[in-house]
Motif scaffolding. Structure first.
Motif, short mmCIF file in Angstrom:
data_model
loop_
_atom_site.label_atom_id
_atom_site.label_comp_id
_atom_site.label_asym_id
_atom_site.label_seq_id
_atom_site.Cartn_x
_atom_site.Cartn_y
_atom_site.Cartn_z
N UNK A 111 0.66 -1.13 -0.19
CA UNK A 111 0.05 0.07 -0.04
C UNK A 111 0.79 1.29 -0.08
N UNK A 112 1.91 1.28 0.94
CA UNK A 112 2.70 2.38 0.78
C UNK A 112 3.42 2.75 -0.60
N UNK A 113 4.10 1.53 -1.33
CA UNK A 113 4.53 1.77 -2.59
C UNK A 113 3.65 2.23 -3.63
N UNK A 114 2.38 1.37 -3.68
CA UNK A 114 1.25 1.90 -4.77
C UNK A 114 0.75 3.27 -4.29
N UNK A 115 0.79 3.65 -3.01
CA UNK A 115 0.11 4.92 -2.66
C UNK A 115 1.12 6.08 -3.09
N UNK A 116 2.57 5.68 -2.90
CA UNK A 116 3.27 6.66 -3.33
C UNK A 116 3.34 7.08 -4.56
N UNK A 117 3.32 5.78 -5.28
CA UNK A 117 3.59 6.02 -6.91
C UNK A 117 2.14 6.85 -7.41
N UNK A 118 1.09 6.33 -6.75
CA UNK A 118 -0.34 7.07 -7.30
C UNK A 118 -0.29 8.56 -7.06
N UNK A 119 0.21 8.91 -6.06
CA UNK A 119 0.54 10.28 -5.51
C UNK A 119 1.42 11.00 -6.49
N UNK A 120 2.75 10.33 -6.78
CA UNK A 120 3.56 10.90 -7.61
C UNK A 120 3.20 11.13 -9.19
N UNK A 121 2.26 10.11 -9.58
CA UNK A 121 1.72 10.21 -11.01
C UNK A 121 0.77 11.44 -11.10
N UNK A 122 0.09 11.76 -9.77
CA UNK A 122 -0.98 12.81 -9.89
C UNK A 122 -0.27 14.02 -9.95
N UNK A 123 0.94 14.26 -9.18
CA UNK A 123 1.48 15.54 -9.00
C UNK A 123 2.51 15.54 -10.08
N UNK A 124 2.77 14.59 -10.96
CA UNK A 124 3.64 14.78 -11.87
C UNK A 124 3.03 15.43 -13.08
N UNK A 125 1.60 15.68 -13.22
CA UNK A 125 1.00 16.52 -14.24
C UNK A 125 1.40 18.09 -14.15
N UNK A 126 0.87 18.77 -15.08
CA UNK A 126 1.00 20.16 -15.21
C UNK A 126 -0.08 20.74 -14.59
N UNK A 127 -0.18 21.33 -13.12
CA UNK A 127 -1.37 21.51 -12.61
C UNK A 127 -0.91 22.98 -12.05
N UNK A 128 -1.94 23.60 -11.80
CA UNK A 128 -1.74 24.96 -11.02
C UNK A 128 -1.53 24.52 -9.39
N UNK A 129 -0.45 25.53 -8.98
CA UNK A 129 -0.12 25.17 -7.56
C UNK A 129 0.36 23.80 -7.42
N UNK A 130 1.05 23.26 -8.42
CA UNK A 130 1.62 21.73 -7.87
C UNK A 130 2.55 21.81 -7.07
N UNK A 131 3.40 22.72 -6.85
CA UNK A 131 4.35 22.83 -5.88
C UNK A 131 3.83 22.94 -4.31
N UNK A 132 2.87 23.55 -4.45
CA UNK A 132 2.13 23.61 -2.97
C UNK A 132 1.37 22.25 -2.72
N UNK A 201 10.24 9.98 -3.97
CA UNK A 201 11.27 8.83 -4.60
C UNK A 201 10.64 8.69 -5.98
N UNK A 202 9.25 8.50 -5.99
CA UNK A 202 8.72 7.82 -7.15
C UNK A 202 8.59 9.18 -8.09
N UNK A 203 8.37 10.32 -7.64
CA UNK A 203 8.19 11.58 -8.32
C UNK A 203 9.64 11.73 -9.25
N UNK A 204 10.60 11.52 -8.49
CA UNK A 204 12.00 11.73 -9.14
C UNK A 204 12.35 10.82 -10.28
N UNK A 205 11.97 9.50 -9.89
CA UNK A 205 12.11 8.51 -11.07
C UNK A 205 11.19 8.89 -12.23
N UNK A 206 9.84 9.16 -12.15
CA UNK A 206 9.21 9.75 -13.17
C UNK A 206 9.52 10.68 -14.04
N UNK A 207 10.21 11.80 -13.46
CA UNK A 207 10.81 12.96 -13.99
C UNK A 207 12.13 12.32 -14.95
#
Length: 334
Positions: A111-132, A201-207
């Motif tokens: 659950x931790x690995x899958x949940x972290x990956x899911x959040x990373x995919x969502x926050x890897x999109x070009x969204x407004x205030x994604x840094x926040x 960590x997953x976000x860094x891997x996606x980028x």
């Protein structure tokens, strides 16, 4: 005249070759003097000394203690050999705590690995205030574990907790979170609250995945799911492999969270007695043997068994990685 010129040319050539040999010799000697073995050991000596003093020697000392009946107080102890290990294998509490720990690991790590990956995919999109949003999701992972456990204990409180207050507003019956059997689910929820570390960590891997590969898959007619399953996930598999290994090692050693979710007490013995049976993990059992039963020899034997279990599971995951982990290999190096 021809002989004289020939002799001069040969002499000049010999001088040039001699200078070249001398320069190469000096260069080799210079490189050897800068990067000799003593320089290497000088640089690694801080880590080496700390490893010997804080890791290897304590491990060997715990191994010796596990073969005795040392109680942690009396200077007298007796050599009993493998009696602690034999008792450990026949103890029902040991097997129960180990089974609860393995169940906890099997639930929280995926659950931790899958949940972290899911959040990373969502926050890897070009969204407004994604840094926040990245900051908001990452902040729980930097909260100290003691503060996090106390906060969740207050939220899980039956009468004054925020979670039951929300349930009352929604017309849902109140849940007694801090007693069996719900306390185990409360522990899982509290642990999964800190998904931010795995997300980063997953976000860094996606980028780090080349966008050309994903664009090429789209050009070939692949949809979003096919692109993720065939391109993104294989290239991200080394990152996920790292998270699985570290997550398993961390989950098998969980101690602070189940202790702090127990009822408040002033002594170690009362804390152990207040830990619900559902949260009686392996390290809680070890804590009981050390600080409640004063059986340092038996507790050391339990820790060595846990070390062997962690090593075996880690090797098993490493062996399985050949089937699902893919590494980028430069064809020129093959």
């Amino acid at each position: 005249m021809w002989r004289k010129d020939t002799t001069m040319a040969l002499s000049t050539r010999q001088e040039i070759l001699s200078h070249r040999r001398t320069g190469q010799h000096l260069q080799r000697h210079k490189g050897w003097s800068r990067y000799n073995s003593r320089t290497f050991y000088l640089f690694v000596s801080p880590w080496l000394v700390s490893f010997l003093a804080l890791t290897l020697l304590p491990l060997l000392y715990a191994l010796v203690v596990s073969l005795t009946d040392f109680d942690g107080i009396s200077p007298r102890w007796h050599w009993i050999g493998l009696a602690n290990y034999a008792e450990l294998l026949q103890n029902a509490d040991t097997w129960f705590s180990l089974s609860r720990t393995l169940l906890y690991t099997l639930i929280t790590v995926p659950l931790s690995v899958a949940g972290g990956l899911g959040l990373a995919i969502l926050l890897n999109q070009r969204l407004k205030a994604v840094g926040f949003f990245r900051t908001v999701f990452y902040l729980p992972s930097v909260v100290p574990v003691v503060a996090s456990a106390i906060m969740w204990k207050l939220m899980f409180d039956r009468d004054a907790g925020a979670i039951n207050a929300i349930f009352e507003r929604l017309g849902i019956s109140i849940v007694t979170w801090l007693v069996d059997p719900m306390v185990f689910y409360a522990l899982i929820i509290m642990v999964l609250w800190g998904l931010g570390g795995g997300m980063i960590i997953s976000l860094a891997g996606l980028q780090g995945i080349p966008s050309e590969l994903q664009e090429a898959a789209v050009v070939d007619g692949a949809n979003s799911w096919q692109t993720f399953w065939r391109i993104t996930l294989p290239l991200l598999s080394p990152i996920l492999f790292f998270q699985v290994i570290t997550g398993v090692i961390y989950a098998l050693q969980t101690l602070i969270q189940p202790l702090l979710l127990a009822q408040s007490s002033q002594s170690a013995s009362s804390t152990i007695a207040a830990v619900p049976r559902g949260n009686y993990l392996y390290m809680v059992n070890v804590f009981q043997q050390f600080f409640y039963n004063q059986r340092f020899g038996y507790g050391s034997a339990m820790l060595w068994v846990l070390f062997v279990i962690i090593l075996a599971i880690t090797l098993l995951v490493f062996r399985s990685s050949t089937f699902w982990v893919y590494y980028e290999v430069d064809r020129d190096t093959q």
